[in-house]
Design a protein around this motif. Sequence first.
Motif, PDB file in Angstrom:
ATOM      1  N   TYR A 105       0.780  -1.199   0.068  1.00  0.00           N
ATOM      2  CA  TYR A 105      -0.053  -0.010   0.097  1.00  0.00           C
ATOM      3  C   TYR A 105       0.968   1.201   0.100  1.00  0.00           C
ATOM      4  N   ASP A 106       0.682   2.264  -0.931  1.00  0.00           N
ATOM      5  CA  ASP A 106       1.421   3.240  -0.907  1.00  0.00           C
ATOM      6  C   ASP A 106       0.498   4.860  -1.355  1.00  0.00           C
ATOM      7  N   GLU A 107       0.163   5.421  -0.597  1.00  0.00           N
ATOM      8  CA  GLU A 107      -1.026   6.364  -1.007  1.00  0.00           C
ATOM      9  C   GLU A 107      -0.215   7.482  -1.979  1.00  0.00           C
ATOM     10  N   GLU A 108       1.130   7.479  -1.590  1.00  0.00           N
ATOM     11  CA  GLU A 108       1.865   8.732  -2.102  1.00  0.00           C
ATOM     12  C   GLU A 108       1.984   8.119  -3.673  1.00  0.00           C
ATOM     13  N   LEU A 109       2.299   6.969  -3.822  1.00  0.00           N
ATOM     14  CA  LEU A 109       2.245   6.416  -5.329  1.00  0.00           C
ATOM     15  C   LEU A 109       1.144   6.549  -6.086  1.00  0.00           C
ATOM     16  N   ASN A 110      -0.033   6.148  -5.292  1.00  0.00           N
ATOM     17  CA  ASN A 110      -1.540   6.427  -5.993  1.00  0.00           C
ATOM     18  C   ASN A 110      -1.530   7.709  -6.445  1.00  0.00           C
ATOM     19  N   ASP A 111      -1.077   8.886  -5.580  1.00  0.00           N
ATOM     20  CA  ASP A 111      -1.334  10.149  -5.724  1.00  0.00           C
ATOM     21  C   ASP A 111      -0.517  10.867  -6.881  1.00  0.00           C
ATOM     22  N   MET A 112       0.655  10.284  -7.037  1.00  0.00           N
ATOM     23  CA  MET A 112       1.633  10.491  -8.233  1.00  0.00           C
ATOM     24  C   MET A 112       0.917  10.084  -9.419  1.00  0.00           C
ATOM     25  N   ILE A 113       0.360   8.725  -9.445  1.00  0.00           N
ATOM     26  CA  ILE A 113      -0.298   8.376 -10.781  1.00  0.00           C
ATOM     27  C   ILE A 113      -1.353   9.138 -11.064  1.00  0.00           C
ATOM     28  N   LEU A 114      -2.564   9.499  -9.835  1.00  0.00           N
ATOM     29  CA  LEU A 114      -3.615  10.428 -10.311  1.00  0.00           C
ATOM     30  C   LEU A 114      -3.171  11.805 -10.976  1.00  0.00           C
ATOM     31  N   ASN A 115      -2.021  12.404 -10.148  1.00  0.00           N
ATOM     32  CA  ASN A 115      -1.715  13.634 -10.805  1.00  0.00           C
ATOM     33  C   ASN A 115      -1.081  13.552 -12.095  1.00  0.00           C
ATOM     34  N   PHE A 116      -0.536  12.369 -12.631  1.00  0.00           N
ATOM     35  CA  PHE A 116      -0.026  12.302 -13.875  1.00  0.00           C
ATOM     36  C   PHE A 116      -0.757  12.192 -14.741  1.00  0.00           C
ATOM     37  N   PHE A 117      -1.968  11.479 -14.386  1.00  0.00           N
ATOM     38  CA  PHE A 117      -3.256  11.791 -15.423  1.00  0.00           C
ATOM     39  C   PHE A 117      -3.828  12.945 -15.579  1.00  0.00           C
ATOM     40  N   LYS A 118      -4.025  13.755 -14.398  1.00  0.00           N
ATOM     41  CA  LYS A 118      -4.412  15.148 -14.359  1.00  0.00           C
ATOM     42  C   LYS A 118      -3.455  16.069 -15.371  1.00  0.00           C
ATOM     43  N   LYS A 119      -2.292  15.816 -15.181  1.00  0.00           N
ATOM     44  CA  LYS A 119      -1.136  16.649 -15.800  1.00  0.00           C
ATOM     45  C   LYS A 119      -1.387  16.299 -17.120  1.00  0.00           C
ATOM     46  N   LYS A 120      -1.530  15.033 -17.465  1.00  0.00           N
ATOM     47  CA  LYS A 120      -1.571  14.630 -19.120  1.00  0.00           C
ATOM     48  C   LYS A 120      -3.036  14.918 -19.585  1.00  0.00           C
ATOM     49  N   ARG A 121      -3.772  15.460 -18.764  1.00  0.00           N
ATOM     50  CA  ARG A 121      -5.217  15.918 -19.360  1.00  0.00           C
ATOM     51  C   ARG A 121      -5.823  14.669 -20.043  1.00  0.00           C
ATOM     52  N   VAL A 122      -5.599  13.419 -19.508  1.00  0.00           N
ATOM     53  CA  VAL A 122      -6.497  12.299 -19.997  1.00  0.00           C
ATOM     54  C   VAL A 122      -7.933  12.435 -19.911  1.00  0.00           C
ATOM     55  N   SER A 123      -8.675  12.452 -21.052  1.00  0.00           N
ATOM     56  CA  SER A 123      -9.959  12.606 -20.829  1.00  0.00           C
ATOM     57  C   SER A 123     -10.782  11.546 -21.220  1.00  0.00           C
ATOM     58  N   ASN A 124     -12.239  11.553 -20.745  1.00  0.00           N
ATOM     59  CA  ASN A 124     -13.220  10.404 -21.090  1.00  0.00           C
ATOM     60  C   ASN A 124     -12.562   9.253 -20.145  1.00  0.00           C
ATOM     61  N   LEU A 125     -12.034   9.435 -19.007  1.00  0.00           N
ATOM     62  CA  LEU A 125     -11.548   8.193 -18.113  1.00  0.00           C
ATOM     63  C   LEU A 125     -11.955   8.507 -16.754  1.00  0.00           C
ATOM     64  N   LYS A 126     -12.724   7.635 -16.130  1.00  0.00           N
ATOM     65  CA  LYS A 126     -12.772   7.829 -14.577  1.00  0.00           C
ATOM     66  C   LYS A 126     -12.245   6.850 -13.963  1.00  0.00           C
ATOM     67  N   ILE A 127     -10.912   7.012 -13.432  1.00  0.00           N
ATOM     68  CA  ILE A 127     -10.130   5.971 -12.589  1.00  0.00           C
ATOM     69  C   ILE A 127     -10.747   5.448 -11.438  1.00  0.00           C
ATOM     70  N   LYS A 128     -11.136   4.103 -11.631  1.00  0.00           N
ATOM     71  CA  LYS A 128     -11.998   3.370 -10.388  1.00  0.00           C
ATOM     72  C   LYS A 128     -10.891   2.741  -9.307  1.00  0.00           C
ATOM     73  N   ASN A 129      -9.661   2.427  -9.608  1.00  0.00           N
ATOM     74  CA  ASN A 129      -8.679   1.890  -8.875  1.00  0.00           C
ATOM     75  C   ASN A 129      -7.291   1.924  -9.564  1.00  0.00           C
TER      76      ASN A 129
END
Length: 148
Positions: A105-129
């Motif tokens: 478990y690593d919340e920091e890593l999860n946050d980094m991945i979520l921020n990556f997707f926000k930064k890259k402006r990935v559209s039409n995707l809802k990350i569930k897990n």
Amino acid sequence: MSSNFSHIRDRISESGLKVTHQRIVILDAVLQMKNHPTVEHIYENIKDANPSISLGTVYKTVETFVNNGLLSKVSTNEGQMRYDPKLDSHGHIYCSNTSEIIDYYDEELNDMILNFFKKKRVSNLKIKNITLQINGDKIDPEKDVLIK
């Protein structure tokens, strides 16, 4: 069978499935094994006490559990399918020389991945897990992998 019998019945029922003896036994086995078992491991674990349950029934049941959100699949490098009852956001380390799958478990890593997707402006995707699998070998197969 574990003392969590009513909890297992509730989980099966809440997933929208009919509660059957086979489903209770199989889900209980996966929860008790705690090692990301294969269908064959599950079957070996239950067959003596439940000779009427076939290997085919175990295959069908774990797939039904995956489709109804009770289990998730974890694949090994060799393409072997293993099953995980932990549905929260976590990753896996797969040690190919010992065939172990270790949860981490690593919340920091999860946050980094979520921020990556926000930064890259990935559209039409809802990350569930977020599930990340790291593949490697244990340096010393006799020792545990430690995550600090």
